[in-house]
Scaffold this active site. Sequence first.
Site, PDB file in Angstrom:
ATOM      1  N   HIS A 103      42.469  57.350  20.861  1.00 37.01           N
ATOM      2  CA  HIS A 103      43.448  56.635  20.041  1.00 37.01           C
ATOM      3  C   HIS A 103      43.946  55.341  20.685  1.00 37.01           C
ATOM      4  O   HIS A 103      44.223  54.370  20.006  1.00 37.01           O
ATOM      5  CB  HIS A 103      44.631  57.546  19.676  1.00 37.01           C
ATOM      6  CG  HIS A 103      45.467  57.969  20.832  1.00 37.01           C
ATOM      7  ND1 HIS A 103      45.117  58.996  21.671  1.00 37.01           N
ATOM      8  CD2 HIS A 103      46.665  57.506  21.289  1.00 37.01           C
ATOM      9  CE1 HIS A 103      46.047  59.176  22.585  1.00 37.01           C
ATOM     10  NE2 HIS A 103      47.004  58.270  22.388  1.00 37.01           N
ATOM     11  N   ASP A 104      44.014  55.296  22.004  1.00 35.82           N
ATOM     12  CA  ASP A 104      44.508  54.091  22.688  1.00 35.82           C
ATOM     13  C   ASP A 104      43.408  53.378  23.470  1.00 35.82           C
ATOM     14  O   ASP A 104      43.699  52.637  24.417  1.00 35.82           O
ATOM     15  CB  ASP A 104      45.653  54.451  23.632  1.00 35.82           C
ATOM     16  CG  ASP A 104      46.997  54.490  22.912  1.00 35.82           C
ATOM     17  OD1 ASP A 104      47.121  53.853  21.850  1.00 35.82           O
ATOM     18  OD2 ASP A 104      47.928  55.162  23.414  1.00 35.82           O
TER      19      ASP A 104
ATOM     20  N   LYS B 197      43.553  49.664  24.552  1.00 34.58           N
ATOM     21  CA  LYS B 197      44.419  49.182  25.632  1.00 34.58           C
ATOM     22  C   LYS B 197      43.626  48.731  26.847  1.00 34.58           C
ATOM     23  O   LYS B 197      44.173  48.083  27.742  1.00 34.58           O
ATOM     24  CB  LYS B 197      45.408  50.285  26.052  1.00 34.58           C
ATOM     25  CG  LYS B 197      46.531  50.513  25.051  1.00 34.58           C
ATOM     26  CD  LYS B 197      47.516  51.562  25.563  1.00 34.58           C
ATOM     27  CE  LYS B 197      48.673  51.758  24.587  1.00 34.58           C
ATOM     28  NZ  LYS B 197      49.621  52.792  25.048  1.00 34.58           N
TER      29      LYS B 197
ATOM     30  N   HIS C 298      46.601  54.909  13.946  1.00 32.70           N
ATOM     31  CA  HIS C 298      47.667  55.762  14.480  1.00 32.70           C
ATOM     32  C   HIS C 298      48.990  55.028  14.732  1.00 32.70           C
ATOM     33  O   HIS C 298      49.993  55.664  15.064  1.00 32.70           O
ATOM     34  CB  HIS C 298      47.199  56.482  15.754  1.00 32.70           C
ATOM     35  CG  HIS C 298      47.215  55.659  16.990  1.00 32.70           C
ATOM     36  ND1 HIS C 298      46.321  54.635  17.217  1.00 32.70           N
ATOM     37  CD2 HIS C 298      48.023  55.702  18.083  1.00 32.70           C
ATOM     38  CE1 HIS C 298      46.560  54.093  18.397  1.00 32.70           C
ATOM     39  NE2 HIS C 298      47.588  54.721  18.943  1.00 32.70           N
ATOM     40  N   HIS C 299      49.000  53.700  14.557  1.00 31.78           N
ATOM     41  CA  HIS C 299      50.269  52.960  14.651  1.00 31.78           C
ATOM     42  C   HIS C 299      50.742  52.464  13.288  1.00 31.78           C
ATOM     43  O   HIS C 299      51.729  51.717  13.202  1.00 31.78           O
ATOM     44  CB  HIS C 299      50.146  51.778  15.617  1.00 31.78           C
ATOM     45  CG  HIS C 299      50.216  52.180  17.052  1.00 31.78           C
ATOM     46  ND1 HIS C 299      51.322  52.792  17.610  1.00 31.78           N
ATOM     47  CD2 HIS C 299      49.300  52.072  18.060  1.00 31.78           C
ATOM     48  CE1 HIS C 299      51.097  53.039  18.892  1.00 31.78           C
ATOM     49  NE2 HIS C 299      49.868  52.612  19.190  1.00 31.78           N
TER      50      HIS C 299
ATOM     51  N   ASP D 194      50.780  62.260  19.251  1.00 34.07           N
ATOM     52  CA  ASP D 194      50.985  61.325  20.354  1.00 34.07           C
ATOM     53  C   ASP D 194      52.470  61.122  20.635  1.00 34.07           C
ATOM     54  O   ASP D 194      52.930  61.207  21.783  1.00 34.07           O
ATOM     55  CB  ASP D 194      50.326  59.993  20.003  1.00 34.07           C
ATOM     56  CG  ASP D 194      50.354  58.997  21.149  1.00 34.07           C
ATOM     57  OD1 ASP D 194      50.336  59.439  22.327  1.00 34.07           O
ATOM     58  OD2 ASP D 194      50.394  57.786  20.875  1.00 34.07           O
TER      59      ASP D 194
END
Length: 514
Positions: free
Chosen positions: A372-373, A376, A427-428, A456
């Site tokens: 999901h991240d 980054k 997801h954001h 999360d």
Amino acid sequence: MSDELIFADEVHPTEQAPTAVRPWKILIVDDDEEVHSITKLALRNFTFDDRPLTFLHAYSGKEGIDTLQQNPDVAVCLLDVVMETEHAGLDTANAIRSDLKNGFVRIVLRTGQPGQAPEETIIAEYDINDYKEKTELTRGKLHTLIYSCLRSYRDIIALDRSRQGLERILESSTQLQQKTYLKDFAKGILEQITAILSPEEDAFYAKNDGVAAFEHSGELKVIAGTGEFADKESENAYQIIPAECREIIDDEEPGFKSKMTSAGFICMYRSSEEHTGLLFMRELKTRNELENHLLQMFCRNALTAFENISLRTLLEESQREIVYLLGDAVEHRSKETGYHLKRVSEISFVLATKCGLSQETARSIREAAPLHDLGKIAIPDSILNKPAKLDAEEWEVMKSHSEVGYEMLHSSDKPLLKLGAEIARDHHERWDGTGYPAGKKGDEIGIAGRITAIADVFDALCSRRVYKSPWDMKRVEEYFQLQRGLHFDPDLVDLLFEHLDEFIEIQQNYPDPE
């Protein structure tokens, strides 16, 4: 000419010794008691394939139908033509084939009045196997007739059992192909073996105590067990299998091998030095060549499929491990170590299950959630780990990680990575449409992204971070109730707290190191 049956002198009959062998069933349908007695006398010591005869008696066409209905495994029916009516035997023959749907029993019509039922007409119009005048059935000819009928019946039954066996193999193979996970597939093989062979009482019986094992890189491990081996999963199969069966395991030649021993049946398919599938069934026995052939055929095909699924499972496990390593690398960059990814994955899985998604979809979300991240990885350390609040420009850079993660993953043709791309992108997003990167609203946001978002945030609030202490559960619940229908899918929030004990248990099962 008299209808009386005349036989050569014979020794007086003696009682037949009891035998465990299943006898052939002969049904005599005749309204003359003397015909029953004489037929039994003429065939009293008759055997075929080392099996004796047993006689069933009916004195009318209706009684004959009732007897056959209760005994569908009658091999030969000696059927009188004239009984309660002049054509009772003909009606009975027709009912056996048409009403009872019994095409196996050999029907022999017997008549003492051949003029009433001409042979040519009867043979042409009725599905019978022979037509005899009672006067021509001497002892010798009766023996010849029964030999011929039983031989025909035996061969027809063998063909039908072969057909049934092949159908069971096809059916079992179809059921096995629906099991995509290795343990389920392995257990399915063991359960299907006893269903493959004929279930008839004279076929074979076997306790379903079995082992399915797979060797990878030199280690032969039990994947699944049944019966007494049900608790042997992950143990060394070589130590479990009886010594007399280990000869096959020690054989390093590639190919399929099998052996029937006093301890049971073992078979193995070795495709290379590193990949071997093995099946062992304790006390499994086959009664004849047909059953042995069906067993060999099924096991050979099942082990080939077993290897394919084993290799696919290894590939999927490698893929999942890479996913975790990628996610973990990002977590380390952002100084969020521990079991955060594992908890997010497990929370996502349970939440996906609770909201009604299939097990397969829920497992896919669990495996993709660690990505999901991933975006980054492109965010500079100065922004990613800045202790102070980000300014507007820095925040725009930080928000870009959703699209970066999506761009990194979405071009893959692997379903797991494609799902990871959707989760990274969505997801954001927020339920009320104020999220990023696309400002999606409500159901426009993919279910996997909505689920992972809750997992999360829930885990982040419950866990220690360098910038905060873990929140108590009351504060966490207050936050989610405040954001219900704003940030988060309201139905998923309700499910989270309806089953809160399960999510707290996940937190406890995977605690971060001190």
